[in-house]
Design a protein around this motif. Structure first.
Motif, PDB file in Angstrom:
ATOM      1  N   ARG A  69       0.830  -1.212   0.000  1.00  0.00           N
ATOM      2  CA  ARG A  69       0.000   0.000   0.000  1.00  0.00           C
ATOM      3  C   ARG A  69       0.859   1.255   0.000  1.00  0.00           C
ATOM      4  NH1 ARG A  69      -2.159   1.191   5.614  1.00  0.00           N
ATOM      5  NH2 ARG A  69      -0.006   1.941   5.698  1.00  0.00           N
ATOM      6  N   ASP A  70       1.855   1.296   0.867  1.00  0.00           N
ATOM      7  CA  ASP A  70       2.684   2.496   0.991  1.00  0.00           C
ATOM      8  C   ASP A  70       3.454   2.778  -0.301  1.00  0.00           C
ATOM      9  OD1 ASP A  70       1.764   2.709   3.565  1.00  0.00           O
ATOM     10  OD2 ASP A  70       3.600   1.943   4.498  1.00  0.00           O
ATOM     11  N   TYR A  71       3.946   1.719  -0.931  1.00  0.00           N
ATOM     12  CA  TYR A  71       4.691   1.900  -2.176  1.00  0.00           C
ATOM     13  C   TYR A  71       3.799   2.472  -3.276  1.00  0.00           C
ATOM     14  CZ  TYR A  71       7.175   0.686  -6.464  1.00  0.00           C
ATOM     15  OH  TYR A  71       7.768   0.735  -7.696  1.00  0.00           O
ATOM     16  N   ARG A  72       2.628   1.897  -3.423  1.00  0.00           N
ATOM     17  CA  ARG A  72       1.739   2.373  -4.485  1.00  0.00           C
ATOM     18  C   ARG A  72       1.184   3.763  -4.162  1.00  0.00           C
ATOM     19  NH1 ARG A  72       0.134  -3.839  -5.328  1.00  0.00           N
ATOM     20  NH2 ARG A  72       1.415  -4.180  -7.187  1.00  0.00           N
ATOM     21  N   GLU A  73       0.971   4.043  -2.889  1.00  0.00           N
ATOM     22  CA  GLU A  73       0.538   5.393  -2.527  1.00  0.00           C
ATOM     23  C   GLU A  73       1.608   6.415  -2.904  1.00  0.00           C
ATOM     24  OE1 GLU A  73      -0.942   8.051   1.322  1.00  0.00           O
ATOM     25  OE2 GLU A  73      -0.676   5.884   1.538  1.00  0.00           O
ATOM     26  N   MET A  74       2.873   6.069  -2.687  1.00  0.00           N
ATOM     27  CA  MET A  74       3.961   6.971  -3.064  1.00  0.00           C
ATOM     28  C   MET A  74       3.899   7.305  -4.549  1.00  0.00           C
ATOM     29  SD  MET A  74       7.174   6.793  -4.724  1.00  0.00           S
ATOM     30  CE  MET A  74       7.764   5.110  -4.490  1.00  0.00           C
ATOM     31  N   LEU A  75       3.633   6.305  -5.391  1.00  0.00           N
ATOM     32  CA  LEU A  75       3.537   6.536  -6.831  1.00  0.00           C
ATOM     33  C   LEU A  75       2.296   7.348  -7.187  1.00  0.00           C
ATOM     34  CD1 LEU A  75       4.485   2.971  -8.169  1.00  0.00           C
ATOM     35  CD2 LEU A  75       5.959   4.992  -8.139  1.00  0.00           C
ATOM     36  N   PHE A  76       1.147   6.930  -6.668  1.00  0.00           N
ATOM     37  CA  PHE A  76      -0.119   7.544  -7.073  1.00  0.00           C
ATOM     38  C   PHE A  76      -0.244   8.992  -6.599  1.00  0.00           C
ATOM     39  CE2 PHE A  76      -2.204   3.048  -6.819  1.00  0.00           C
ATOM     40  CZ  PHE A  76      -1.442   2.647  -7.909  1.00  0.00           C
ATOM     41  N   ARG A  77       0.490   9.323  -5.535  1.00  0.00           N
ATOM     42  CA  ARG A  77       0.427  10.697  -5.032  1.00  0.00           C
ATOM     43  C   ARG A  77       1.598  11.549  -5.546  1.00  0.00           C
ATOM     44  NH1 ARG A  77      -2.809   9.814   0.640  1.00  0.00           N
ATOM     45  NH2 ARG A  77      -4.669  10.871  -0.131  1.00  0.00           N
ATOM     46  N   TYR A 115       1.692  13.092 -17.040  1.00  0.00           N
ATOM     47  CA  TYR A 115       2.316  12.082 -17.903  1.00  0.00           C
ATOM     48  C   TYR A 115       1.640  10.717 -17.879  1.00  0.00           C
ATOM     49  CZ  TYR A 115       5.904  15.645 -17.187  1.00  0.00           C
ATOM     50  OH  TYR A 115       6.574  16.841 -17.073  1.00  0.00           O
ATOM     51  N   ILE A 116       0.690  10.502 -16.987  1.00  0.00           N
ATOM     52  CA  ILE A 116       0.045   9.184 -16.860  1.00  0.00           C
ATOM     53  C   ILE A 116      -1.444   9.323 -17.160  1.00  0.00           C
ATOM     54  CG2 ILE A 116      -0.432   7.243 -15.332  1.00  0.00           C
ATOM     55  CD1 ILE A 116       2.537   7.576 -15.960  1.00  0.00           C
ATOM     56  N   SER A 117      -1.929   8.510 -18.093  1.00  0.00           N
ATOM     57  CA  SER A 117      -3.346   8.561 -18.473  1.00  0.00           C
ATOM     58  C   SER A 117      -4.181   7.529 -17.739  1.00  0.00           C
ATOM     59  CB  SER A 117      -3.482   8.332 -19.982  1.00  0.00           C
ATOM     60  OG  SER A 117      -2.902   7.076 -20.338  1.00  0.00           O
ATOM     61  N   GLY A 118      -3.567   6.420 -17.380  1.00  0.00           N
ATOM     62  CA  GLY A 118      -4.282   5.341 -16.713  1.00  0.00           C
ATOM     63  C   GLY A 118      -3.318   4.475 -15.939  1.00  0.00           C
ATOM     64  N   VAL A 119      -3.833   3.712 -15.006  1.00  0.00           N
ATOM     65  CA  VAL A 119      -3.009   2.845 -14.159  1.00  0.00           C
ATOM     66  C   VAL A 119      -3.634   1.459 -14.123  1.00  0.00           C
ATOM     67  CG1 VAL A 119      -1.958   2.500 -11.895  1.00  0.00           C
ATOM     68  CG2 VAL A 119      -2.382   4.827 -12.728  1.00  0.00           C
ATOM     69  N   ILE A 120      -2.830   0.449 -14.440  1.00  0.00           N
ATOM     70  CA  ILE A 120      -3.294  -0.942 -14.328  1.00  0.00           C
ATOM     71  C   ILE A 120      -3.083  -1.376 -12.880  1.00  0.00           C
ATOM     72  CG2 ILE A 120      -3.165  -3.277 -15.227  1.00  0.00           C
ATOM     73  CD1 ILE A 120      -1.629  -2.118 -17.641  1.00  0.00           C
ATOM     74  N   LEU A 121      -4.166  -1.791 -12.222  1.00  0.00           N
ATOM     75  CA  LEU A 121      -4.146  -2.158 -10.820  1.00  0.00           C
ATOM     76  C   LEU A 121      -4.375  -3.656 -10.649  1.00  0.00           C
ATOM     77  CD1 LEU A 121      -6.548   0.703  -9.643  1.00  0.00           C
ATOM     78  CD2 LEU A 121      -4.046   0.743  -9.527  1.00  0.00           C
ATOM     79  N   THR A 122      -4.056  -4.142  -9.476  1.00  0.00           N
ATOM     80  CA  THR A 122      -4.476  -5.488  -9.083  1.00  0.00           C
ATOM     81  C   THR A 122      -5.869  -5.391  -8.465  1.00  0.00           C
ATOM     82  OG1 THR A 122      -3.555  -5.273  -6.869  1.00  0.00           O
ATOM     83  CG2 THR A 122      -2.091  -6.127  -8.584  1.00  0.00           C
ATOM     84  N   THR A 175      11.485   1.583 -11.277  1.00  0.00           N
ATOM     85  CA  THR A 175      12.682   1.109 -10.584  1.00  0.00           C
ATOM     86  C   THR A 175      13.441   2.220  -9.867  1.00  0.00           C
ATOM     87  OG1 THR A 175      12.925  -0.738 -12.130  1.00  0.00           O
ATOM     88  CG2 THR A 175      14.858  -0.127 -10.849  1.00  0.00           C
ATOM     89  N   ALA A 176      13.654   3.346 -10.545  1.00  0.00           N
ATOM     90  CA  ALA A 176      14.402   4.447  -9.918  1.00  0.00           C
ATOM     91  C   ALA A 176      13.682   4.942  -8.670  1.00  0.00           C
ATOM     92  CB  ALA A 176      14.592   5.585 -10.911  1.00  0.00           C
ATOM     93  N   ALA A 177      12.368   5.035  -8.746  1.00  0.00           N
ATOM     94  CA  ALA A 177      11.591   5.482  -7.589  1.00  0.00           C
ATOM     95  C   ALA A 177      11.661   4.469  -6.452  1.00  0.00           C
ATOM     96  CB  ALA A 177      10.144   5.720  -7.995  1.00  0.00           C
ATOM     97  N   LEU A 178      11.566   3.194  -6.791  1.00  0.00           N
ATOM     98  CA  LEU A 178      11.613   2.141  -5.779  1.00  0.00           C
ATOM     99  C   LEU A 178      12.933   2.167  -5.021  1.00  0.00           C
ATOM    100  CD1 LEU A 178      10.513  -0.518  -4.514  1.00  0.00           C
ATOM    101  CD2 LEU A 178      11.616  -1.732  -6.406  1.00  0.00           C
ATOM    102  N   ALA A 193      12.079  11.041  -8.663  1.00  0.00           N
ATOM    103  CA  ALA A 193      12.651  10.051  -9.577  1.00  0.00           C
ATOM    104  C   ALA A 193      11.578   9.474 -10.499  1.00  0.00           C
ATOM    105  CB  ALA A 193      13.334   8.940  -8.783  1.00  0.00           C
ATOM    106  N   PHE A 194      10.410   9.211  -9.934  1.00  0.00           N
ATOM    107  CA  PHE A 194       9.300   8.695 -10.737  1.00  0.00           C
ATOM    108  C   PHE A 194       8.846   9.730 -11.761  1.00  0.00           C
ATOM    109  CE2 PHE A 194       4.512   8.089 -10.863  1.00  0.00           C
ATOM    110  CZ  PHE A 194       4.546   7.077 -11.815  1.00  0.00           C
ATOM    111  N   THR A 195       8.753  10.981 -11.338  1.00  0.00           N
ATOM    112  CA  THR A 195       8.327  12.044 -12.243  1.00  0.00           C
ATOM    113  C   THR A 195       9.318  12.220 -13.385  1.00  0.00           C
ATOM    114  OG1 THR A 195       7.161  13.205 -10.471  1.00  0.00           O
ATOM    115  CG2 THR A 195       7.777  14.511 -12.394  1.00  0.00           C
ATOM    116  N   HIS A 196      10.607  12.127 -13.083  1.00  0.00           N
ATOM    117  CA  HIS A 196      11.611  12.242 -14.150  1.00  0.00           C
ATOM    118  C   HIS A 196      11.445  11.138 -15.182  1.00  0.00           C
ATOM    119  CE1 HIS A 196      15.369  12.779 -16.280  1.00  0.00           C
ATOM    120  NE2 HIS A 196      15.611  11.492 -16.081  1.00  0.00           N
TER     121      HIS A 196
END
Length: 341
Positions: free
Chosen positions: A45-53, A61-68, A298-301, A317-320
């Motif tokens: 949860r924390d990892y994906r929250e970091m990306l989504f926020r 730069y992101i139009s959609g997100v494939i989720l589980t 990967t860079a963000a992780l 890093a993710f934004t770059h």
């Protein structure tokens, strides 16, 4: 409700692509092993929250997100549903609906993707939760025994049945036939990949037509035409782009709104460079963009490392990486832009 074509067009909006955040527990465990982080409900949860926020990345730069399935119904630490966070950024939530691959009976080195049983009911549930698109992955290996015609056709048939069920539910199907570059033995040359990719795409679109799938209301998520990861000869960026575009022109109908590549078998920068080179081709009938997982994350992780104190730097890093791929989807990326980061 938006039409299937309208959703598909938004997913391939100029300068944007899809974030693949649909890692299985096994896959995310491998990624978390890079930073020594245990896999728990909270760490995922924390990892994906970091990306989504990551507001700039997700909005620009992101139009959609494939989720589980887990993430589609999950909330951030403050109780806000992830799908609401995505909606605020203008991103369409999507869902991985296949149940993974299993060995194909009567075959060697080939797999078939499972998950059609109960899919109609599951898609109805996902649609009610707000999923606008779905993804199903079929894998085609290149070995001394594979692929066979039966292996290609069987995976193509399953992809078509999945796509038809998605459209029935008002969900855009992202059709992912992946010719593997990093499987065993992975030493095939680029010409062999080009041959198998062409045969696979031909079979997939034949089955899609037979199933009555509306090609204007779907997206394709293919591999790029690459040499195997263990091949001795490494093709240039220009050769990868030329062969990939030629294969797509020969086998993908112009009615398909867009093609969002996977990044399998490539480094982060290779995936960006190849996409940018392809988008410098003239008169493409479809949008070419990205649907990357590892190559965006990967860079963000690594920067995050599981430490809340590193969230802001990880989001940078993710934004770059998202910005670089946005430029690539416009044919405007240059190596010096990455070096300047």
């Amino acid at each position: 409700m938006a039409s299937l074509n309208a959703i598909a067009q938004k997913l391939v909006e100029s300068g944007k692509g899809i974030l693949a955040a649909d890692e299985s527990e096994g896959t995310i465990a491998k990624r978390f092993a890079l930073i020594g982080l245990p896999v728990t409900l909270e760490s995922r949860r924390d990892y994906r929250e970091m990306l989504f926020r990551s507001t700039e990345a997700m909005t620009n730069y992101i139009s959609g997100v494939i989720l589980t399935e887990e993430t589609l119904e999950q909330s951030a630490a403050d109780g806000t549903h992830f799908r609401d966070i995505l909606a605020e950024a203008g991103c369409i939530p999507g869902i991985k609906v296949d149940r993974g691959t299993m060995p194909m009976p009567g075959s060697k080195d080939e797999k078939i993707t499972e998950g059609l049983d109960g899919l109609r009911q599951r898609l109805g549930h996902y649609a009610r939760l707000g999923a606008g698109f779905a993804k199903w992955r079929g894998v085609i290996a290149i070995t001394g025994y594979a692929p066979t015609r039966n292996g290609i056709r069987s995976n193509a048939h399953v992809l078509a049945r999945y796509a038809a069920l998605c459209q029935e539910a008002g969900i855009v199907p992202v059709v992912e036939p992946e010719v593997l570059a990093d499987g065993e033995p992975g030493d095939h040359d680029i010409a062999r990949c080009e041959e198998v990719t062409g045969e696979t795409l031909e079979a997939v679109f034949s089955e899609l037509r037979l199933a009555g799938v509306d090609l204007s209301g779907m997206l394709l998520k293919p591999n790029m035409v690459l040499a195997g990861t263990r091949a001795k000869d490494r093709p240039s960026v220009e050769e990868v782009a030329r062969r990939t575009v030629a294969t797509l022109r020969a086998h993908v109908p112009a009615a398909v709104p867009g093609i969002a590549f996977l990044s399998g078998g490539q480094s982060d920068e290779e995936a960006t460079a190849h996409l940018s080179a392809m988008n410098q081709s003239a008169n493409l009938p479809w949008k070419l963009t990205y649907s990357y997982g590892r190559a965006l994350q990967t860079a963000a992780l690594v920067t995050w490392g599981g430490d809340p104190a590193n969230v802001a730097k990880a989001q940078e890093a993710f934004t770059h990486r998202a910005r670089m791929n946005s430029l690539a989807s416009l044919g405007q990326w240059r190596p010096e832009l990455d070096l300047a980061a």
